[in-house]
Design an enzyme around this catalytic site. Structure first.
Site, PDB file in Angstrom:
ATOM      1  CG  HIS A  31      -8.779  -2.875  -2.307  1.00  0.00           C
ATOM      2  ND1 HIS A  31      -9.761  -2.256  -3.037  1.00  0.00           N
ATOM      3  CD2 HIS A  31      -8.635  -2.122  -1.184  1.00  0.00           C
ATOM      4  CE1 HIS A  31     -10.189  -1.173  -2.403  1.00  0.00           C
ATOM      5  NE2 HIS A  31      -9.524  -1.081  -1.272  1.00  0.00           N
ATOM      6  CG  LEU A  32      -8.976  -9.701   0.478  1.00  0.00           C
ATOM      7  CD1 LEU A  32      -9.714  -9.494  -0.820  1.00  0.00           C
ATOM      8  CD2 LEU A  32      -8.510 -11.145   0.618  1.00  0.00           C
ATOM      9  CG  HIS A  33      -6.820  -2.920   3.162  1.00  0.00           C
ATOM     10  ND1 HIS A  33      -6.113  -1.755   2.974  1.00  0.00           N
ATOM     11  CD2 HIS A  33      -8.056  -2.690   2.646  1.00  0.00           C
ATOM     12  CE1 HIS A  33      -6.879  -0.854   2.373  1.00  0.00           C
ATOM     13  NE2 HIS A  33      -8.064  -1.395   2.161  1.00  0.00           N
ATOM     14  CG  ASN A  37     -12.112  -0.471   4.190  1.00  0.00           C
ATOM     15  OD1 ASN A  37     -12.407  -0.892   5.306  1.00  0.00           O
ATOM     16  ND2 ASN A  37     -10.952   0.117   3.949  1.00  0.00           N
ATOM     17  CG  ASP A  46      -2.074   0.948   1.113  1.00  0.00           C
ATOM     18  OD1 ASP A  46      -3.223   0.492   1.032  1.00  0.00           O
ATOM     19  OD2 ASP A  46      -1.825   2.183   1.102  1.00  0.00           O
ATOM     20  N   GLY A  65     -15.092   3.291   4.080  1.00  0.00           N
ATOM     21  CA  GLY A  65     -13.727   3.717   3.756  1.00  0.00           C
ATOM     22  C   GLY A  65     -13.220   3.232   2.421  1.00  0.00           C
ATOM     23  CD  GLN A  66     -14.975  -0.408  -2.338  1.00  0.00           C
ATOM     24  OE1 GLN A  66     -16.078  -0.653  -1.868  1.00  0.00           O
ATOM     25  NE2 GLN A  66     -14.506  -0.979  -3.427  1.00  0.00           N
TER      26      GLN A  66
END
Ligand code: 5GP
Length: 120
Positions: free
Chosen positions: A106-108, A93, A36, A99-100
């Site tokens: 996407h996976l954090h 998110n 990120d 918060g997206q």
């Protein structure tokens, strides 16, 4: 590499297509994982499908095998980043209020510090 037709028109689509740089830590035929830009933990990696899926709000239209594959890729990344012993977290998110900011699933993968609960 990826088929340009298979990535959405977002910054993440551009990363999939190799149009903008990213520090890729894992990739296979179906997904890529990269650090990120604004990390929230010592390890903060995003796992994304190569194809355009806007988010989990579209999960019922997505390939269940692909969704499962992303989870396994998250585990691969966590292991590769040395997080097995210390633990790690996956966050997705969904929607603006959660918060997206990028409409490409996407996976954090977060780890490398104590993570508090509940998230804000
Ligand atoms: P979201 O807020 O949608 O759940 O997560 C989007 C994430 O993408 C944020 O953590 C943000 O820092 C990251 N991000 C946005 N643009 C870029 C970029 O161009 N490169 C990388 N590596 N990360 C990005």
């Amino acid at each position: 590499m990826s088929d340009p037709q298979q990535s959405s028109d977002t910054v993440f689509g551009a990363i999939v297509r190799g149009e903008i740089p990213a520090e890729i830590v894992y990739e296979d035929d179906d997904c890529i994982a990269f650090r990120d830009l604004n990390p929230q933990a010592p390890v903060h990696v995003l796992v994304i499908p190569r194809i355009a899926v806007s988010g989990l709000q579209e999960a019922d239209q997505a390939d269940p095998a692909l969704l499962g594959h992303l989870m396994q890729a998250a585990q691969t990344v966590a292991r590769q980043e040395g997080l097995d012993a210390s633990g790690w977290r996956v966050v997705v998110n969904v929607g603006e209020a959660a918060g997206q900011t990028v409409p490409h699933l996407h996976l954090h993968v977060l780890g490398g510090r104590a993570l508090t609960w509940p998230p804000g």
